[in-house]
Enzyme design. Structure first.
Site, short mmCIF file in Angstrom:
data_model
loop_
_atom_site.label_atom_id
_atom_site.label_comp_id
_atom_site.label_asym_id
_atom_site.label_seq_id
_atom_site.Cartn_x
_atom_site.Cartn_y
_atom_site.Cartn_z
N ASN A 56 -58.45 -86.02 51.64
CA ASN A 56 -57.25 -85.69 50.88
C ASN A 56 -56.72 -84.31 51.27
O ASN A 56 -55.73 -84.22 51.99
CB ASN A 56 -57.55 -85.77 49.38
CG ASN A 56 -56.30 -85.67 48.54
OD1 ASN A 56 -55.25 -85.29 49.01
ND2 ASN A 56 -56.42 -86.01 47.27
N ASP A 57 -57.40 -83.26 50.84
CA ASP A 57 -56.89 -81.92 51.10
C ASP A 57 -56.74 -81.62 52.60
O ASP A 57 -55.82 -80.91 52.99
CB ASP A 57 -57.82 -80.88 50.46
CG ASP A 57 -57.79 -80.96 48.93
OD1 ASP A 57 -56.76 -81.41 48.40
OD2 ASP A 57 -58.80 -80.60 48.30
#
Lengths: 97, 494
Positions: free
Chosen positions: B420-421
């Site tokens: 995600n990040d």
């Protein structure tokens, strides 16, 4: 302490050498790297042997034996696991059928 | 000339030290034996350095392990030669016990468990260092008359035991978190940082006390207790995503304490091996911190505050496109070049084998498959590479971030699994974002993106990801492993 000066030199040189050599290790192999350096630093076993075999007191024998055990776990485990991991890094694609 | 002279005195020093170490308990060696011992140490040191050098490339890496093993065997045999046969019974007991515990652990441990085993081995290494330091201290203090511990030795001994003890408990906590015996993020006490600094201060004061009064053994025991507690307090509040950095730092501490042990016991081989381990841990810590765009102090003493600057509703509203496994299969059938972006979630879902299966099918269709590995993917440095290698992915297909980033525009489909990040474009575009400046994989530049994810929940940084709402992005909701198995099934049918 005996010979503080040469020890500091050796420490400094080994650190710089370590930084230079390890900087070149591909990120691909960073996990085996950590596993291998861990096994190598378990060379602490030689100090543990000195304490266990050369100590005067029961305390030294007890602490030394535990330390020898802990270091041996790292030596045996570290080398075996590193090799297990490295065996998996293959160049050729193996077809499954 | 000066260099030659120092080198000569160095060897002479090793020679003498081996005879007088541990208060003359060691039988005095004939010159021949002594040369045998320090000779074995010298060769071992060389082999250790070669071992790390050969590890730099997969082609020579296994030779590196062999060199390390030979060096270790030489050093251990060399050390055993120093002693009379009668005294090393307990040494053999320790070696036997260690082998009995260590071997099965190494042979049957699954590759997903490498991070926790590594944490555990830092704990063992640090334990050995702390125990040897403690035993040495009491040996020295027990000798009546002139104190043997001069100020330098005591200072180094104090630091060694401090580092050893804190690394021992810290690594045990890291192990507990990785093994999921402990929740990955326990909220620290309200004044956690103040407590940590106080403990550090107390440890420093106790050490200074010992330097001036080395025989106060109660102070020494107190120092051990404070160090053990400090290790606990340091690692308990650190969350799961910071584990790669924490493991690397603990690695560095364990190496440093082994090296300091070498100072105290007059053992140059130990100084060298510990320094190599310490510098390796340091490099890996720096790599991890850079990859997360954080500093050491930030990892150890601060937590990332989730911001709610842009609410996730504004970003996602009406723009997120959910796809079925069949849609994804159709998209993949037409693709010429696919990049798989595996993240922490892939390791957790243990989806590496099904990813490989998917890749095999795509390759049979004439498609090129590559893997984009972010430095912090997985639970320790390089972990993702090991997991994919285990799933039989050839290592040429595992690409580093710098290498693969420029090629995303030529990629038909990028499949993001459990990351995600590290694929959040805000890191490049929004200077106010908490992840601003963090190096990311430029997945958003690919023609199509498929994100396999359970929900739209934020990653560790706690911020929404505009990638999920991008025009070229499809969301495949579900457990990584199960969702991919459905895609594989759909591809096989189609």
């Amino acid at each position: 302490m005996h010979n503080l000066e040469p020890k500091l030199f050796v420490f400094l040189l080994a650190t710089f050498l370590g930084l230079e050599v390890i900087r070149r290790v591909s990120p691909l192999l960073h996990t085996p790297l950590m596993s291998l350096t861990n096994a190598i630093s378990a060379i602490a076993i030689v100090a543990a042997i000195q304490i266990t075999a050369g100590g005067h007191s029961t305390l030294s024998t007890v602490l030394g034996t535990i330390a020898v055990t802990a270091a041996t776990i790292n030596i045996v485990g570290g080398f075996l696991i590193t090799d297990r991991m490295l065996k998996m890094f293959r160049r050729e694609t193996r077809r499954r059928d | 000339m000066t260099n030659l002279h120092s080198l000569g005195s160095l060897f002479a020093a090793v020679d003498v030290e081996l005879n007088i170490s541990t208060n003359g308990a060691v039988r005095h060696l004939a010159d021949r034996d002594s040369i045998l011992v320090w000779g074995s140490y010298l060769i071992a040191a060389a082999l250790f350095i070669l071992s790390l050098k050969w590890l730099s490339h997969p082609k020579t890496a296994r030779r590196g392990v062999l060199a390390g093993e030979i060096g270790m065997a030489l050093a251990v045999i060399g050390t055993l030669l120093m002693y009379d046969v009668v005294t090393y019974n307990w040494v053999l007991v320790g070696i036997a016990l260690g082998s009995i515990i260590g071997t099965p652990m190494a042979i049957w441990m699954p590759m997903t468990a490498v991070p926790q085993r590594t944490a555990l081995s830092h704990a063992f290494g640090a334990l050995a260092a702390a125990l040897v330091g403690t035993a040495h201290y009491f040996e020295e203090v027990a000798v009546p008359g002139v104190p043997h511990l001069d100020k330098f030795t005591m200072a180094i001994l104090a630091i060694e035991v401090f580092l050893g003890a804190l690394t021992f408990t810290g690594s045990l906590i890291a192990f507990g978190k990785l093994q999921e015996l402990l929740p990955s993020s326990i909220k620290g006490l309200p004044n956690q940082n103040a407590i940590n600094f106080s403990l550090l201060g107390v440890a420093a004061l106790l050490s200074i006390w010992l330097i001036f009064s080395p025989t106060s053994w109660i102070v020494f025991l107190l120092l051990i207790v404070v160090s053990l507690v400090f290790g606990l307090c340091l690692v308990i509040p650190i969350g799961g995503a910071d584990m790669p950095t924490v493991i690397s730092l603990l690695n560095s501490y364990a190496g440093l304490s082994a090296s300091l042990m070498g100072f105290i016991l007059d053992n140059y081989l130990l100084i060298i091996a510990g320094a190599l381990d310490g510098s390796s841990g340091l490099i890996l810590s720096i790599v991890m911190c850079k990859a997360m765009n954080r500093s050491f102090t930030n990892v150890l003493f601060g937590r990332m505050e989730p911001t709610s600057a842009a609410s996730s509703d504004d970003i996602y509203a009406g723009k997120v496109k959910s796809a079925s496994p069949e849609d994804v299969a159709m998209l993949l059938e037409g693709a010429q070049r696919v990049i798989v972006v595996p993240g922490y979630g892939l390791a957790v879902a243990q989806a590496q084998h099904v990813v490989r299966e998917l890749a095999t099918i795509l390759e049979e269709h004439g498609c090129t498959v590559e893997y984009a590995i972010h430095p912090v993917a997985g639970r320790m440095p390089g972990h993702m590479n090991v997991l994919l290698a285990e799933a039989d992915v050839p290592y040429e297909q595992l690409k580093e971030m710098e290498e693969i980033n420029p090629t995303f525009p030529q990629c038909d489909v990028a499949i993001v699994i459990g990351a995600n990040d590290v694929v959040n474009p805000l890191a490049n575009t929004d200077p106010t974002s908490p992840i601003a400046g963090m190096p990311i994989l430029n997945v958003d530049k690919a023609r199509n993106v498929v994100v396999v994810k359970r929900s739209l929940s934020p990653g560790f940084a706690g911020i929404p990801n505009p990638l999920f709402a991008a025009d070229n992005c499809l969301m495949l909701f579900g457990d990584g492993k199960k969702a991919l198995m459905e895609v594989v099934a759909a591809l096989k049918e189609g």
